[in-house]
Write an enzyme that holds these catalytic residues in place. Structure first.
Site, mmCIF file in Angstrom:
data_model
loop_
_atom_site.group_PDB
_atom_site.id
_atom_site.type_symbol
_atom_site.label_atom_id
_atom_site.label_comp_id
_atom_site.label_asym_id
_atom_site.label_seq_id
_atom_site.Cartn_x
_atom_site.Cartn_y
_atom_site.Cartn_z
ATOM 1 N N SER A 68 -1.417 -13.635 11.734
ATOM 2 C CA SER A 68 -0.879 -14.098 11.196
ATOM 3 C C SER A 68 -0.099 -15.484 10.746
ATOM 4 O O SER A 68 0.345 -15.424 9.606
ATOM 5 C CB SER A 68 0.287 -13.120 11.290
ATOM 6 N N GLN A 93 18.184 -9.735 7.998
ATOM 7 C CA GLN A 93 17.987 -9.678 9.740
ATOM 8 C C GLN A 93 18.775 -10.761 10.002
ATOM 9 O O GLN A 93 19.540 -10.339 11.099
ATOM 10 C CB GLN A 93 16.792 -10.419 10.007
ATOM 11 N N ASP A 140 10.244 -4.588 0.808
ATOM 12 C CA ASP A 140 9.452 -5.434 1.558
ATOM 13 C C ASP A 140 7.507 -3.978 1.653
ATOM 14 O O ASP A 140 6.857 -5.308 0.853
ATOM 15 C CB ASP A 140 9.926 -5.950 2.366
ATOM 16 N N ASN A 141 7.858 -3.352 2.066
ATOM 17 C CA ASN A 141 7.498 -2.628 2.463
ATOM 18 C C ASN A 141 6.570 -2.222 0.789
ATOM 19 O O ASN A 141 5.455 -2.149 1.048
ATOM 20 C CB ASN A 141 7.163 -1.577 3.161
ATOM 21 N N HIS A 189 5.780 -12.721 12.326
ATOM 22 C CA HIS A 189 4.599 -13.889 11.297
ATOM 23 C C HIS A 189 5.689 -15.044 11.492
ATOM 24 O O HIS A 189 6.003 -15.036 11.003
ATOM 25 C CB HIS A 189 4.558 -13.163 10.308
ATOM 26 N N LYS A 234 14.605 -2.892 2.488
ATOM 27 C CA LYS A 234 13.753 -3.895 3.542
ATOM 28 C C LYS A 234 12.612 -3.018 2.774
ATOM 29 O O LYS A 234 11.745 -2.815 1.393
ATOM 30 C CB LYS A 234 14.787 -3.923 4.579
ATOM 31 N N HIS A 291 1.094 -1.925 11.037
ATOM 32 C CA HIS A 291 0.856 -2.699 11.723
ATOM 33 C C HIS A 291 0.414 -3.243 12.641
ATOM 34 O O HIS A 291 -0.530 -4.246 13.303
ATOM 35 C CB HIS A 291 2.761 -3.051 12.546
ATOM 36 N N CYS A 303 4.096 -5.310 -0.692
ATOM 37 C CA CYS A 303 2.056 -5.062 -0.103
ATOM 38 C C CYS A 303 1.272 -4.843 -1.658
ATOM 39 O O CYS A 303 0.952 -4.740 -1.772
ATOM 40 C CB CYS A 303 1.935 -3.825 0.529
ATOM 41 N N ASN A 356 14.048 -2.321 8.870
ATOM 42 C CA ASN A 356 13.371 -1.663 8.322
ATOM 43 C C ASN A 356 14.112 -0.582 7.355
ATOM 44 O O ASN A 356 13.977 -0.943 5.821
ATOM 45 C CB ASN A 356 12.549 -1.194 8.858
ATOM 46 N N GLU A 408 12.210 -5.421 12.571
ATOM 47 C CA GLU A 408 11.939 -6.082 11.376
ATOM 48 C C GLU A 408 10.452 -4.019 10.039
ATOM 49 O O GLU A 408 11.326 -4.150 9.294
ATOM 50 C CB GLU A 408 10.963 -7.049 11.093
ATOM 51 N N ASP A 415 9.479 -7.866 15.488
ATOM 52 C CA ASP A 415 9.111 -7.682 13.938
ATOM 53 C C ASP A 415 7.902 -6.648 15.037
ATOM 54 O O ASP A 415 6.179 -6.856 15.436
ATOM 55 C CB ASP A 415 7.878 -8.467 13.428
ATOM 56 N N SER A 469 14.611 -8.928 3.100
ATOM 57 C CA SER A 469 13.841 -8.387 4.259
ATOM 58 C C SER A 469 15.024 -9.508 5.664
ATOM 59 O O SER A 469 15.211 -8.628 6.353
ATOM 60 C CB SER A 469 12.448 -8.336 4.912
ATOM 61 N N HIS A 473 3.705 -11.324 2.528
ATOM 62 C CA HIS A 473 4.285 -11.295 1.221
ATOM 63 C C HIS A 473 5.101 -12.824 -0.063
ATOM 64 O O HIS A 473 4.967 -13.927 1.215
ATOM 65 C CB HIS A 473 5.707 -10.431 1.120
ATOM 66 N N SER A 505 4.791 -16.132 17.029
ATOM 67 C CA SER A 505 3.991 -15.067 15.845
ATOM 68 C C SER A 505 3.645 -13.590 16.651
ATOM 69 O O SER A 505 3.672 -13.015 17.667
ATOM 70 C CB SER A 505 3.072 -15.252 15.468
HETATM 71 P P1 NAI Z 1 6.182 5.392 6.156
HETATM 72 O O1 NAI Z 1 6.151 6.118 7.226
HETATM 73 O O2 NAI Z 1 6.980 5.299 5.098
HETATM 74 O O3 NAI Z 1 4.345 5.849 5.364
HETATM 75 C C1 NAI Z 1 3.174 5.839 6.454
HETATM 76 C C2 NAI Z 1 2.956 7.686 5.954
HETATM 77 O O4 NAI Z 1 1.868 7.046 6.261
HETATM 78 C C3 NAI Z 1 3.488 8.325 6.007
HETATM 79 O O5 NAI Z 1 3.935 9.300 4.877
HETATM 80 C C4 NAI Z 1 2.563 9.592 6.580
HETATM 81 O O6 NAI Z 1 3.069 10.712 6.021
HETATM 82 C C5 NAI Z 1 1.213 9.034 6.537
HETATM 83 N N1 NAI Z 1 0.215 9.519 7.754
HETATM 84 C C6 NAI Z 1 0.720 8.905 8.929
HETATM 85 N N2 NAI Z 1 -0.976 9.979 9.794
HETATM 86 C C7 NAI Z 1 -1.871 9.933 8.299
HETATM 87 C C8 NAI Z 1 -2.862 9.292 9.350
HETATM 88 N N3 NAI Z 1 -3.277 9.900 9.071
HETATM 89 N N4 NAI Z 1 -3.871 10.623 7.217
HETATM 90 C C9 NAI Z 1 -3.293 9.634 6.044
HETATM 91 N N5 NAI Z 1 -1.241 9.474 6.084
HETATM 92 C C10 NAI Z 1 -1.112 9.394 7.372
HETATM 93 O O7 NAI Z 1 5.456 4.080 6.676
HETATM 94 P P2 NAI Z 1 5.882 1.769 6.007
HETATM 95 O O8 NAI Z 1 7.069 2.138 5.971
HETATM 96 O O9 NAI Z 1 5.028 2.782 4.831
HETATM 97 O O10 NAI Z 1 4.803 1.483 7.141
HETATM 98 C C11 NAI Z 1 3.646 1.975 7.078
HETATM 99 C C12 NAI Z 1 3.051 0.835 8.452
HETATM 100 O O11 NAI Z 1 3.050 -0.542 7.684
HETATM 101 C C13 NAI Z 1 3.773 0.531 9.022
HETATM 102 O O12 NAI Z 1 2.619 0.805 10.672
HETATM 103 C C14 NAI Z 1 4.652 -0.463 9.259
HETATM 104 O O13 NAI Z 1 5.295 -1.175 10.586
HETATM 105 C C15 NAI Z 1 3.418 -0.823 8.632
HETATM 106 N N6 NAI Z 1 4.261 -2.445 7.869
HETATM 107 C C16 NAI Z 1 3.466 -3.338 7.221
HETATM 108 C C17 NAI Z 1 3.738 -4.382 6.129
HETATM 109 C C18 NAI Z 1 2.977 -5.763 5.876
HETATM 110 O O14 NAI Z 1 2.707 -6.526 4.956
HETATM 111 N N7 NAI Z 1 1.313 -5.763 6.151
HETATM 112 C C19 NAI Z 1 5.260 -4.201 5.465
HETATM 113 C C20 NAI Z 1 5.641 -3.318 5.825
HETATM 114 C C21 NAI Z 1 4.919 -2.160 6.923
#
Ligand code: NAI
Length: 466
Positions: free
Chosen positions: A83, A399, A226-227, A55, A222, A337, A231, A217, A192, A132, A395, A387, A78
């Site tokens: 983003s 990196q 960050d996550n 991003h 991180k 993501h 958020c 990650n 990332e 990322d 984070s 963020h 990006s």
């Molecule tokens: P995580 O693996 O810690 O959490 C995902 C959760 O979703 C898990 O607990 C899993 O059991 C649950 N899950 C999976 N399928 C499901 C379903 N059908 N219904 C309900 N729950 C379900 O992963 P994390 O780190 O929380 O990341 C989640 C996503 O967010 C990833 O795609 C990551 O890349 C992205 N992300 C986005 C950020 C942003 O700023 N927008 C920042 C960091 C990560």
């Protein structure tokens, strides 16, 4: 849109504004500034030619300038079509770093820009990727497999993949051997996010990872910051900037209670919403319940929810059937993501009214409408600015350390996915304490030996989960 020399940005005149915000961000990014201080003279990244896909925000600008201060050559795009912060991209372009990023670029442009981060002006190759979500890595690896004669470029009917495949085919025709040459020159990738890391572990499992990777990650500093805390600030920011809706009292559903889900649920609760959570994992469901959230299924609550947000990294979490049963004017968005968490493609033949960039109202045949944020792409970066700098400093310090590690010690790593050692994780945290006025307690030698650590750390065993 300016399209001269070796960059593509929306408007280079935005560079001054971008520079002022970069200057402010630097004051909130102590980890990155400490890296410049510690490594600025020795330049451990000298010779590194980094293709970055992340991003293109103000915070990323500080990362890019840190990598350069450490000696690297950098090209950037990006990792999401919505983003980019155009003023950040312009400031980076104006300072002479090739950047290819425009907020609202098309998917076609997205893959062209991803290609551009591998097009060095001297015709040479990339030797490091900073990724990322894994798209830059996938671009090279898919292309190399196609060059080896594998049939990897067909998925009839999937419009998004067709666009990627068209770009790969174009590059294969224009520059024979391009992907293989780059793949073989790459010493490593640092990734990332959760989704990109999942892709890397899958490659490793199939024996298809051709270089070492560092999973940034899963540094504690991180994903547990960050996550989660990122958020916590940026989810509600995106919903507010997108809709201006009153959140207090509303019923909000967060799908997924991992790190992003925990921060997202806290964000909505902090805004006064009545928050419910869906989960598939009993451990995370129990955590949600004991944090005081009702654990429900989307089937049960879709008709009564005002706001539904996906955070899972999984696909088809909000289906067309869920959306058909939602309340009139329910807000639907994703902070995971990729956009496939919501079945947006199934909405395409309905009536869309664009309210403003990244906000659409979609009407079902019966007359009920939903507000969809960022077309289902991650809304904290699409509808807001992602963020805050401080958490991104943690984070991005990971990196930078990961890039140094793989670039300077490439031979010591196998073609596997690694995490940074705990002492570096603790170092990243330590670099961020002063800014918050936090004062650490020091272990006495007796205490250290009693709990089985040294007084300099690491302070926890590998199996500790924070
Ligand atoms: P995580 O693996 O810690 O959490 C995902 C959760 O979703 C898990 O607990 C899993 O059991 C649950 N899950 C999976 N399928 C499901 C379903 N059908 N219904 C309900 N729950 C379900 O992963 P994390 O780190 O929380 O990341 C989640 C996503 O967010 C990833 O795609 C990551 O890349 C992205 N992300 C986005 C950020 C942003 O700023 N927008 C920042 C960091 C990560």
């Amino acid at each position: 849109m300016a399209q001269s020399q070796d960059y593509i940005v929306k408007d280079i005149a935005l560079a001054d504004w971008g520079r002022k915000e970069i200057d402010i961000a630097e004051t909130e990014m102590p980890g990155l500034m400490a890296c410049r201080e510690e490594f600025g003279e020795t330049k451990p990244l000298k010779g590194a030619r980094i293709s970055g896909s992340l991003h293109m925000t103000i915070q990323t600008a500080v990362l890019i300038e840190t990598l350069k201060a450490l000696g690297a050559d950098v090209r950037w795009a990006s990792c999401n079509i919505f983003s980019t912060q155009d003023h950040a991209a312009s400031a980076i372009a104006a300072s002479g770093t090739p950047v290819f990023a425009v907020k609202g670029e098309t998917l076609d442009e997205y893959w062209q820009y991803t290609d551009r981060i591998f097009q060095w002006t001297d015709g040479g190759t990339t030797n490091m990727i900073l990724d990322d979500g894994g798209d830059a890595t996938m671009y090279i690896l898919l292309g190399a497999r196609a060059e080896a004669g594998e049939d990897v470029l067909s998925n009839p009917g999937n419009e998004e993949e067709e666009i990627l495949f068209a770009q790969i085919k174009k590059r294969m025709a224009e520059t024979p051997g391009f992907f293989t040459k780059n793949r073989d020159a790459i010493k490593g990738v640092t990734e990332e996010t959760t989704t990109g890391v999942n892709r890397l572990y899958q490659l490793q499992k199939k024996g298809l990872l051709p270089f070492p990777a560092i999973n940034v990650n899963d540094s504690v500093t991180k994903s547990k910051f960050d996550n989660k805390y990122g958020c916590k600030e940026s989810l509600v920011d995106g919903i507010r900037r997108g809709t201006d809706v009153m959140m207090a009292g509303k019923v909000a559903v967060v799908c997924g209670y991992g790190d992003v889900g925990k921060g997202s649920a806290a964000s909505l609760r902090g805004a006064g919403a009545r928050v419910k959570v869906t989960e598939i994992d009993p451990i995370c469901a129990l955590q949600a319940a004991m944090d005081g959230f009702e654990v429900v299924t989307l089937e049960d609550v879709a008709p009564t929810a005002d706001i539904v947000i996906t955070t899972t990294g999984n696909k088809d979490v909000i289906t067309i059937e869920h959306m058909r049963r939602m309340k009139d004017m329910a807000i639907v968005g994703n902070i995971g993501h990729f956009d496939n968490e919501i079945q947006v493609s199934a909405l395409r033949n309905l009536k869309w009214t664009n309210i403003k960039p990244q906000v659409d109202m979609i009407e079902f045949p019966g007359g009920t409408r939903i507000l969809l944020l960022s077309e289902g792409r991650l809304l904290n970066l699409g509808n807001a600015t992602g963020h805050p700098s401080f958490v991104m400093s943690a984070s991005f310090t990971n990196q930078v350390l990961a890039q140094i590690e793989l670039w300077t010690k490439a031979g010591q790593y196998e073609n596997k996915v690694y995490v940074l050692p705990k002492h570096l994780d603790e170092k990243v945290a330590r670099l961020h304490l002063d800014k918050l006025g936090a004062k650490l307690t020091e272990l006495s030698a007796e205490q250290a030996s009693y709990i089985g650590v040294t007084s300099q750390g690491p302070f926890k065993p590998e199996h500790y989960r924070y």
